[in-house]
Write a protein that holds these residues in place. Structure first.
Motif, PDB file in Angstrom:
ATOM      1  N   ASP A 206       0.835  -1.214   0.000  1.00  0.00           N
ATOM      2  CA  ASP A 206       0.000   0.000   0.000  1.00  0.00           C
ATOM      3  C   ASP A 206       0.866   1.259   0.000  1.00  0.00           C
ATOM      4  O   ASP A 206       0.540   2.250  -0.660  1.00  0.00           O
ATOM      5  CB  ASP A 206      -0.928   0.032   1.222  1.00  0.00           C
ATOM      6  CG  ASP A 206      -2.122  -0.894   1.037  1.00  0.00           C
ATOM      7  OD1 ASP A 206      -2.313  -1.355  -0.107  1.00  0.00           O
ATOM      8  OD2 ASP A 206      -2.833  -1.157   2.024  1.00  0.00           O
ATOM      9  N   ALA A 207       1.973   1.210   0.756  1.00  0.00           N
ATOM     10  CA  ALA A 207       2.863   2.380   0.814  1.00  0.00           C
ATOM     11  C   ALA A 207       3.421   2.683  -0.580  1.00  0.00           C
ATOM     12  O   ALA A 207       3.433   3.837  -1.028  1.00  0.00           O
ATOM     13  CB  ALA A 207       4.001   2.119   1.797  1.00  0.00           C
ATOM     14  N   LEU A 208       3.861   1.633  -1.278  1.00  0.00           N
ATOM     15  CA  LEU A 208       4.403   1.838  -2.640  1.00  0.00           C
ATOM     16  C   LEU A 208       3.329   2.376  -3.577  1.00  0.00           C
ATOM     17  O   LEU A 208       3.565   3.312  -4.348  1.00  0.00           O
ATOM     18  CB  LEU A 208       4.954   0.522  -3.191  1.00  0.00           C
ATOM     19  CG  LEU A 208       6.332   0.115  -2.660  1.00  0.00           C
ATOM     20  CD1 LEU A 208       6.648  -1.322  -3.059  1.00  0.00           C
ATOM     21  CD2 LEU A 208       7.423   1.049  -3.187  1.00  0.00           C
ATOM     22  N   ARG A 209       2.125   1.796  -3.499  1.00  0.00           N
ATOM     23  CA  ARG A 209       1.050   2.247  -4.415  1.00  0.00           C
ATOM     24  C   ARG A 209       0.666   3.696  -4.137  1.00  0.00           C
ATOM     25  O   ARG A 209       0.423   4.472  -5.052  1.00  0.00           O
ATOM     26  CB  ARG A 209      -0.175   1.335  -4.275  1.00  0.00           C
ATOM     27  CG  ARG A 209       0.066  -0.035  -4.887  1.00  0.00           C
ATOM     28  CD  ARG A 209      -1.191  -0.874  -5.007  1.00  0.00           C
ATOM     29  NE  ARG A 209      -0.793  -2.256  -5.249  1.00  0.00           N
ATOM     30  CZ  ARG A 209      -0.836  -3.219  -4.331  1.00  0.00           C
ATOM     31  NH1 ARG A 209      -1.312  -2.961  -3.122  1.00  0.00           N
ATOM     32  NH2 ARG A 209      -0.438  -4.437  -4.620  1.00  0.00           N
ATOM     33  N   ARG A 210       0.639   4.052  -2.858  1.00  0.00           N
ATOM     34  CA  ARG A 210       0.235   5.413  -2.487  1.00  0.00           C
ATOM     35  C   ARG A 210       1.239   6.437  -3.028  1.00  0.00           C
ATOM     36  O   ARG A 210       0.862   7.510  -3.482  1.00  0.00           O
ATOM     37  CB  ARG A 210       0.168   5.502  -0.965  1.00  0.00           C
ATOM     38  CG  ARG A 210      -0.851   6.492  -0.475  1.00  0.00           C
ATOM     39  CD  ARG A 210      -0.933   6.499   1.039  1.00  0.00           C
ATOM     40  NE  ARG A 210      -1.694   5.401   1.613  1.00  0.00           N
ATOM     41  CZ  ARG A 210      -1.870   5.256   2.924  1.00  0.00           C
ATOM     42  NH1 ARG A 210      -1.336   6.121   3.772  1.00  0.00           N
ATOM     43  NH2 ARG A 210      -2.581   4.253   3.397  1.00  0.00           N
ATOM     44  N   ILE A 211       2.534   6.091  -2.960  1.00  0.00           N
ATOM     45  CA  ILE A 211       3.559   7.055  -3.402  1.00  0.00           C
ATOM     46  C   ILE A 211       3.629   7.129  -4.928  1.00  0.00           C
ATOM     47  O   ILE A 211       3.792   8.196  -5.504  1.00  0.00           O
ATOM     48  CB  ILE A 211       4.938   6.666  -2.815  1.00  0.00           C
ATOM     49  CG1 ILE A 211       4.920   6.853  -1.300  1.00  0.00           C
ATOM     50  CG2 ILE A 211       6.052   7.514  -3.420  1.00  0.00           C
ATOM     51  CD1 ILE A 211       6.194   6.410  -0.597  1.00  0.00           C
ATOM     52  N   HIS A 212       3.489   5.958  -5.585  1.00  0.00           N
ATOM     53  CA  HIS A 212       3.600   5.973  -7.056  1.00  0.00           C
ATOM     54  C   HIS A 212       2.302   6.405  -7.745  1.00  0.00           C
ATOM     55  O   HIS A 212       2.320   6.794  -8.912  1.00  0.00           O
ATOM     56  CB  HIS A 212       4.028   4.594  -7.572  1.00  0.00           C
ATOM     57  CG  HIS A 212       5.470   4.277  -7.288  1.00  0.00           C
ATOM     58  ND1 HIS A 212       6.503   5.014  -7.824  1.00  0.00           N
ATOM     59  CD2 HIS A 212       6.039   3.307  -6.522  1.00  0.00           C
ATOM     60  CE1 HIS A 212       7.662   4.506  -7.399  1.00  0.00           C
ATOM     61  NE2 HIS A 212       7.414   3.484  -6.610  1.00  0.00           N
ATOM     62  N   ASN A 213       1.171   6.303  -7.033  1.00  0.00           N
ATOM     63  CA  ASN A 213      -0.108   6.778  -7.597  1.00  0.00           C
ATOM     64  C   ASN A 213      -0.700   7.801  -6.641  1.00  0.00           C
ATOM     65  O   ASN A 213      -1.748   7.570  -6.032  1.00  0.00           O
ATOM     66  CB  ASN A 213      -1.093   5.610  -7.778  1.00  0.00           C
ATOM     67  CG  ASN A 213      -0.497   4.525  -8.644  1.00  0.00           C
ATOM     68  OD1 ASN A 213      -0.001   4.799  -9.728  1.00  0.00           O
ATOM     69  ND2 ASN A 213      -0.520   3.291  -8.164  1.00  0.00           N
ATOM     70  N   PRO A 214      -0.046   8.956  -6.477  1.00  0.00           N
ATOM     71  CA  PRO A 214      -0.484   9.900  -5.442  1.00  0.00           C
ATOM     72  C   PRO A 214      -1.843  10.511  -5.768  1.00  0.00           C
ATOM     73  O   PRO A 214      -2.179  10.715  -6.929  1.00  0.00           O
ATOM     74  CB  PRO A 214       0.615  10.976  -5.462  1.00  0.00           C
ATOM     75  CG  PRO A 214       1.205  10.898  -6.840  1.00  0.00           C
ATOM     76  CD  PRO A 214       1.084   9.471  -7.276  1.00  0.00           C
ATOM     77  N   ALA A 215      -2.619  10.786  -4.715  1.00  0.00           N
ATOM     78  CA  ALA A 215      -3.900  11.471  -4.910  1.00  0.00           C
ATOM     79  C   ALA A 215      -3.762  12.914  -4.449  1.00  0.00           C
ATOM     80  O   ALA A 215      -4.640  13.737  -4.669  1.00  0.00           O
ATOM     81  CB  ALA A 215      -4.982  10.770  -4.102  1.00  0.00           C
ATOM     82  N   ASP A 216      -2.634  13.217  -3.809  1.00  0.00           N
ATOM     83  CA  ASP A 216      -2.457  14.518  -3.173  1.00  0.00           C
ATOM     84  C   ASP A 216      -0.962  14.781  -3.001  1.00  0.00           C
ATOM     85  O   ASP A 216      -0.199  13.827  -2.864  1.00  0.00           O
ATOM     86  CB  ASP A 216      -3.128  14.452  -1.786  1.00  0.00           C
ATOM     87  CG  ASP A 216      -3.440  15.846  -1.273  1.00  0.00           C
ATOM     88  OD1 ASP A 216      -2.614  16.370  -0.516  1.00  0.00           O
ATOM     89  OD2 ASP A 216      -4.492  16.393  -1.657  1.00  0.00           O
ATOM     90  N   PRO A 217      -0.543  16.059  -2.971  1.00  0.00           N
ATOM     91  CA  PRO A 217       0.895  16.335  -2.786  1.00  0.00           C
ATOM     92  C   PRO A 217       1.476  15.677  -1.536  1.00  0.00           C
ATOM     93  O   PRO A 217       2.625  15.251  -1.538  1.00  0.00           O
ATOM     94  CB  PRO A 217       0.947  17.864  -2.667  1.00  0.00           C
ATOM     95  CG  PRO A 217      -0.244  18.350  -3.415  1.00  0.00           C
ATOM     96  CD  PRO A 217      -1.305  17.299  -3.223  1.00  0.00           C
ATOM     97  N   ILE A 218       0.672  15.525  -0.464  1.00  0.00           N
ATOM     98  CA  ILE A 218       1.206  14.948   0.779  1.00  0.00           C
ATOM     99  C   ILE A 218       1.692  13.515   0.553  1.00  0.00           C
ATOM    100  O   ILE A 218       2.603  13.033   1.223  1.00  0.00           O
ATOM    101  CB  ILE A 218       0.150  15.003   1.923  1.00  0.00           C
ATOM    102  CG1 ILE A 218       0.751  14.543   3.267  1.00  0.00           C
ATOM    103  CG2 ILE A 218      -1.065  14.173   1.600  1.00  0.00           C
ATOM    104  CD1 ILE A 218       1.799  15.439   3.831  1.00  0.00           C
ATOM    105  N   ASP A 219       1.105  12.812  -0.429  1.00  0.00           N
ATOM    106  CA  ASP A 219       1.465  11.405  -0.655  1.00  0.00           C
ATOM    107  C   ASP A 219       2.927  11.220  -1.060  1.00  0.00           C
ATOM    108  O   ASP A 219       3.492  10.155  -0.850  1.00  0.00           O
ATOM    109  CB  ASP A 219       0.555  10.775  -1.722  1.00  0.00           C
ATOM    110  CG  ASP A 219      -0.872  10.615  -1.221  1.00  0.00           C
ATOM    111  OD1 ASP A 219      -1.051  10.553   0.005  1.00  0.00           O
ATOM    112  OD2 ASP A 219      -1.797  10.573  -2.055  1.00  0.00           O
ATOM    113  N   VAL A 220       3.537  12.240  -1.689  1.00  0.00           N
ATOM    114  CA  VAL A 220       4.940  12.079  -2.103  1.00  0.00           C
ATOM    115  C   VAL A 220       5.890  12.825  -1.169  1.00  0.00           C
ATOM    116  O   VAL A 220       7.058  13.016  -1.493  1.00  0.00           O
ATOM    117  CB  VAL A 220       5.181  12.524  -3.572  1.00  0.00           C
ATOM    118  CG1 VAL A 220       4.353  11.691  -4.531  1.00  0.00           C
ATOM    119  CG2 VAL A 220       4.893  13.999  -3.766  1.00  0.00           C
TER     120      VAL A 220
END
Length: 702
Positions: A206-220
């Motif tokens: 989930d951590a990898l998916r969240r960073i590579h498919n961000p929904a918001d600037p905070i994700d990266v």
């Protein structure tokens, strides 16, 4: 064996669609892993994390789009305006409109057929890209995305931005990373459930998916829960492997090294000065370690000129008194020979037989040294990594000193210890390392610090000088030469380069030769070992009095009567490196000066860096500041040499995780030293994932 579960991630990147050998070579330039020994693999792409995002959620309408803003617009296609026949320099324009106004989509060297198919007249489309205004008219040059309105829901509205290199397109890299993510198998959870809850960590996938498919600037952001989760995984892998190395080192039972004190007394009597209290303290700690039957593994941290070499010599003498041999390993030939010239005369007076062994000793001389090590007639050998070649055999290596440890990885530590019956090991570094980094790189060691300078050393005056005052500086050097002083002049490059407009060492050498004639010498890393030594010797003996050099003189070179160092383009160097270079002067009893020559205007970081250096000579304070300014990889020089530099963790954000990981790793291995429990098996997967194979091999060797 690596678990077969991980096989999909260990295939070469060339097995991904759209990645041929050429693209693979470009990908290797942006993948953060240390790939010197192998080609990039699909799994490496998972850890190539975005640095920022492009937010395409802004939909202001044509007339309300700001200059330079990235916008997404719903428009209708009005007409095409191809360039005049035969004139390729005029762009192809497609005019579109929405409720607020009209604009041109502009394409250079366009394929007309493709544009007619992609943007049919009368069609409702969604375009996204950067807005530009010329003479009050809006335009979008080469939109990043074009889609028919009824198929536009697939457009990525928040897009990750990855590090790129010339020739590698963002879309190609993104597609490759997407394929790598799709290959990610279901992995067991290696983190402690309670820690996950406390830190609000998502799962690894989930951590990898969240960073590579961000929904918001905070994700990266490195401060997001997803990034912290991956950083903790990486730090834990490092701490577990260090703990395994430590356990492996301790498992080979050492021996108590104690002598009659005769050699030690003889050595102390020959020293022309008294040891500082921190040198005495370090020796007390080292002696206590050596007296125990366990193996010693100790890091000796001392700022430039704090007297580490003498501490090492006294410790080596103790090992010889106890009937063993000692070896000192330096990262470069210049340093090995310098240690030899410092240690040799002192050791001989105390009746110790010392030899030097680098790649340069050949033929009969080399054979003589190898025989002396094997039959035990040589007590102490000083050399480069040539010391761990197969041909080198010791009668009884009891004590090993490694200088400038951060140039050697954990596996080299293991290689040198294999040379003896579990020799005690002392690692020295003149790079002051902040406490957080000591945990990362040297979690397997006890630490001694030398915090004082030897008596009689003068403080170094540090001044900053803009390039405009170069002539004034040359005049000042002329006066210093007339007074019999010696000067280092450091340049960042060996030879002039087209891309970087900096003065090279060779160019500066030629310019200073015109001013001062044959008194100017030159030394740089591309010269042969013999030529380098010759240039250093000429400077030491005073045949040359100005030495133009690249950073090869950074560590350990000792010319006590050099009193001025000029560092050209000081803004190009890191703080720790500037501090190291400055430490080449101020080694005698005369007052010394360090001139930081810079090219204005200075950026914010460079200004901060130079002012820290002007204000302080405390290497540990400088190292902490450097960590804040630059992050850890640069500080240890590890981005190049692939030691504990991290791919994901950023110590300026994740230092708090280090302590947690260190105690987590120790507790885990206390309970499950062979990693055979359910969590232990999962941790093995983690170690392979982060390239810590040598740690797993230690388990097998156990």
């Amino acid at each position: 064996m690596r678990p077969s579960l991980l096989d999909p991630l260990f295939v070469p990147v060339t097995s991904l669609d759209g990645v041929g050998p050429k693209v693979a070579t470009l990908i290797e330039k942006v993948v953060p892993a240390d790939l010197t020994a192998r080609e990039a693999r699909a799994g490496d792409l998972l850890f190539t994390l975005p640095s920022s995002i492009i937010d395409r959620r802004n939909r202001p309408g044509i007339a309300l789009s700001a200059e330079g803003a990235i916008v997404t617009l719903d428009v209708r296609v009005d007409r095409h305006q191809p360039p005049p026949r035969g004139n390729r320099s005029v762009p192809y324009r497609v005019f579109v409109h929405d409720d607020t106004g009209e604009m041109a989509l502009t394409f250079f060297h366009a394929n007309a057929t493709w544009l007619e198919r992609t943007l049919p007249i009368g069609e409702h489309v969604v375009v996204s890209g950067r807005m530009e205004w010329f003479n009050g008219r809006p335009s979008m040059v080469h939109p990043d995305h074009i889609a028919f309105a009824d198929k536009a829901e697939g457009l990525p509205l928040v897009e990750p931005v990855y590090p790129l290199t010339a020739g590698l397109h963002a879309k190609v890299l993104r597609r490759a990373i997407g394929q790598a993510l799709a290959r990610l198998p279901g992995l067991p959870e290696w983190q402690d459930a309670e820690l996950m809850r406390r830190q609000t960590f998502p799962s690894f996938a989930d951590a990898l998916r969240r960073i590579h498919n961000p929904a918001d600037p905070i994700d990266v952001s490195p401060e997001s829960a997803a990034w912290r989760r991956l950083a903790y995984d990486e730090i834990l892998a490092g701490q577990v492997s260090l703990a395994l190395v430590r356990a492996n080192v301790r498992k080979h039972v050492g021996r108590a090294l104690q002598g009659d004190g005769v050699r030690i007394k003889a050595l102390r009597d020959t020293l022309p000065y008294r040891l500082t209290s921190s040198q005495e303290q370090a020796l007390t700690e080292i002696d206590a370690d050596m007296a125990k039957p366990d193996r010693m593994l100790r890091l000796l941290q001392g700022d430039v000129g704090s007297g580490k070499t003498v501490v090492a010599l006294l410790a080596m003498a103790r090992a010889v008194e106890a009937g063993g041999q000692a070896a000192l390993m330096a990262p470069t030939e210049i340093l090995a020979r310098q240690h030899f010239s410092t240690i040799g005369p002192l050791a001989q007076k105390a009746g110790l037989n010392v030899a030097v062994l680098t790649g340069r000793e050949k033929g009969r001389e080399r054979t003589g040294i190898l025989d002396g090590l094997e039959n035990g007639s040589i007590d102490i050998v000083i050399g480069t990594h040539a010391l761990f070649q197969e041909a080198v055999r010791f009668r009884d290596l009891a004590f090993a000193v490694v200088d400038e440890q951060h140039r050697f990885g954990v596996h080299q530590r293991l290689a040198i210890t294999a040379k003896g019956e579990a020799p005690d090991m002392l690692v020295m570094t003149a790079t002051p390392i902040p406490r957080t980094l000591v945990l990362t790189a040297f979690g397997d060691m006890d630490v001694s610090r030398l915090t004082e300078k030897p008596a009689g050393r003068q403080p170094i005056r540090t001044v900053t000088l803009p390039f405009e005052r170069y002539d004034e500086l040359v005049g000042r050097i002329s006066d210093a030469l007339a007074e019999g002083q010696k000067i280092y002049w450091i340049c960042p490059l060996v030879e002039e380069s087209e891309e970087v407009k900096l003065t090279s060492a060779e160019e500066r050498h030629a310019a200073l030769r015109q001013e001062f004639g044959l008194r100017v010498g030159l030394v740089h890393g591309r010269m042969s070992g013999r030529d380098k030594d010759e240039a250093m010797r000429a400077f030491k003996e005073g045949k040359t009095r100005v030495l133009v050099a690249t950073t090869v003189v950074e560590v350990g070179v000792d010319v006590p009567d050099a009193t001025i160092i000029v560092i050209e383009h000081a803004e190009r160097f890191g703080l720790a490196q500037l501090h190291q270079l400055r430490g080449r002067v101020g080694r005698g009893s005369k007052a010394s000066t360090c001139v930081l020559l810079y090219k204005p205007p200075l950026g914010e970081t460079a200004t901060a860096r130079l002012s820290v250096l002007r204000e302080s000579e405390d290497g540990f304070r400088i190292a902490e500041e450097d960590l804040k300014l630059r992050g850890e990889g640069e500080l240890l020089g590890t981005r190049q040499s692939g030691t504990p530099g991290f791919q994901i963790a950023r110590l300026e954000f994740h230092a708090d995780l280090l302590e947690i990981a260190r105690s987590d790793a120790r507790l885990l291995l206390t309970r499950d030293p062979a990693l055979e429990s359910e969590r232990g098996e999962a941790i093995r997967v983690l170690l392979y994932l982060f390239g810590r194979d040598e740690a797993v091999r230690l388990l097998r060797a156990g």
